[in-house]
Design an enzyme around this catalytic site. Structure first.
Site, short mmCIF file in Angstrom:
data_model
loop_
_atom_site.label_atom_id
_atom_site.label_comp_id
_atom_site.label_asym_id
_atom_site.label_seq_id
_atom_site.Cartn_x
_atom_site.Cartn_y
_atom_site.Cartn_z
N ASP A 162 -0.43 -50.30 82.71
CA ASP A 162 -0.32 -51.50 81.88
C ASP A 162 0.30 -52.64 82.70
OD1 ASP A 162 -0.60 -52.92 79.58
OD2 ASP A 162 1.27 -52.25 78.69
N ARG B 37 -1.99 -54.46 65.90
CA ARG B 37 -0.57 -54.06 65.97
C ARG B 37 0.26 -54.84 64.94
NH1 ARG B 37 2.13 -54.84 71.52
NH2 ARG B 37 0.67 -53.22 72.12
N THR C 73 -2.63 -58.88 80.33
CA THR C 73 -2.79 -60.03 79.44
C THR C 73 -3.22 -61.24 80.28
OG1 THR C 73 -0.42 -60.40 79.75
CG2 THR C 73 -1.09 -59.33 77.70
N LYS D 268 -5.43 -52.10 74.00
CA LYS D 268 -5.83 -51.72 75.35
C LYS D 268 -5.42 -50.27 75.64
CE LYS D 268 -4.06 -55.72 77.14
NZ LYS D 268 -3.94 -56.61 75.99
N THR D 269 -4.19 -49.94 75.27
CA THR D 269 -3.72 -48.55 75.49
C THR D 269 -4.51 -47.60 74.59
OG1 THR D 269 -1.52 -49.52 75.72
CG2 THR D 269 -1.64 -47.13 75.67
#
Ligand code: ADE
Length: 352
Positions: free
Chosen positions: A125, A233, A174, A80-81
């Site tokens: 975030d 990740r 999330t 997302k980032t």
């Protein structure tokens, strides 16, 4: 409406938000930043999302206006980032990255909004964790680009509107369901990030290995991809751990055997499940005869908090079809019973 006292009077000093924070503060940020794709052509996966965003970006550029506000949701680690940074690069704008827990006081969010330049992107975030006051400051800022504030005390109380530059808010969460509807309704683009398939993860791994000068062949990359829980990740973290293993136990090159041996040593199974995932499935199978079992009970039995189970472990286990969410709690699926050889749940057989 935000209340600012006389002594704070519209002097917005450096707040803690100006120290950029992000979802990965506890993670290896320099590693993340080095390997983070900068443009769409380097960004692997999420093809539907990329197609939509490319159109929105081109339209915004042609109209010479900032992009609509965007909300990304989905499990952690899916980028997302990263995609927010790609958008900023594609738009040729700056991005300020912060997270809702860092925006505790009104002056935190006000401070950051006041320092934006026209066209900037503000990335928040965990936006579902924003408190009510900060949320209410955001509404007019998102909708009409001004801050609605009062200054002074009692009889001298004055209402003022401070214009701010047109900007784009990118929120990430999330838990889309935990966002208040007035906040959710102010996003023009809402998108879910999907888990990556093995082929996409193989490409992510090969790209990362190239940047970090790690020697890996295709089969080695595929072996890591298969056990990376659909999450870049995790794939990138496993590449580093496998590299270490290859250096110590072999010739430094990651091939299929080295990758599998390294991942076995890390106790990550062929489905990408780790000890905690297996413990979670085991508890449902052994202690609760396959479920349903409530999330709080599960969390207590596992010694984890509910949020970690919901955000980190459960999405992948549900996506893989190992557990099912029912109104009465979590249940093992018939597929999990098949994969882990459970012939009769009532026998309270152990999964592993
Ligand atoms: N690294 C992490 N996520 C990535 C992605 N989606 N594409 C390329 N590299 C990545």
């Amino acid at each position: 409406m935000a209340i600012i006292s006389d002594d704070e009077n519209i002097k917005f000093e450096k707040t803690k938000n100006e120290d950029i924070t992000s979802e990965e503060t506890s993670y290896d940020m320099s590693f993340e930043t080095n390997i983070r794709p900068k443009h769409f052509d380097e960004y692997i996966g999420q093809s539907a999302l990329k197609a939509t965003l490319k159109i929105s970006i081109e339209a915004a550029k042609k109209r010479e206006l900032p992009l609509d506000h965007i909300l990304f949701y989905g499990p952690p680690g899916l980028g997302k980032t990263t995609i927010a940074s790609v958008i900023a690069n594609e738009m040729n704008t700056n991005i300020k990255i912060t997270s809702a827990p860092a925006l505790e006081r009104p002056r935190d969010i006000i401070g950051i909004l006041m320092t934006l330049k026209p066209g900037d992107i503000l990335f928040i975030d965990e936006i579902h964790r924003l408190n009510k006051i900060s949320e209410e400051i955001l509404y007019p800022a998102m909708e009409d680009f001004y801050l609605d504030m009062t200054t002074g005390k009692a009889q001298t109380l004055k209402s003022i509107r401070i214009p701010i530059p047109k900007f784009t808010l990118i929120g990430a969460t999330t838990k889309a369901g935990a966002l208040s509807s007035p906040l959710r309704d102010r996003f023009g683009i809402i998108h879910r990030l999907e888990f990556y398939n093995d082929e996409e993860l193989t490409q992510v791994i090969q790209r990362t290995a190239k940047i970090l000068d790690i020697k890996i062949n295709v089969k080695g990359a595929q072996a890591i991809a298969k056990r990376s829980r659909g999450t870049p990740r995790i794939a990138n973290r496993l590449v580093k751990r496998t590299r270490d293993y290859a250096i110590v136990k072999s010739n430094g090159i990651i091939d299929e055997k080295t990758a599998n041996d390294a991942l076995d040593t890390l106790q990550i199974d062929k489905y990408g499940l780790d000890n905690t995932d297996r413990a979670l499935l085991n508890i449902i199978a052994d202690k609760y005869q396959g479920g349903p079992v409530g999330i709080e009970t599960l969390a207590t039995a596992l010694g984890e908090d509910v949020k970690t189970i919901e955000d980190v472990y459960e999405p992948f286990l549900v996506q893989k079809g190992f557990i099912q969410r029912t109104p009465r709690g979590r249940k093992l699926s018939p597929y999990a019973c098949k994969c882990f050889n459970i012939s009769n749940i009532d026998l309270q057989q152990s999964l592993f």
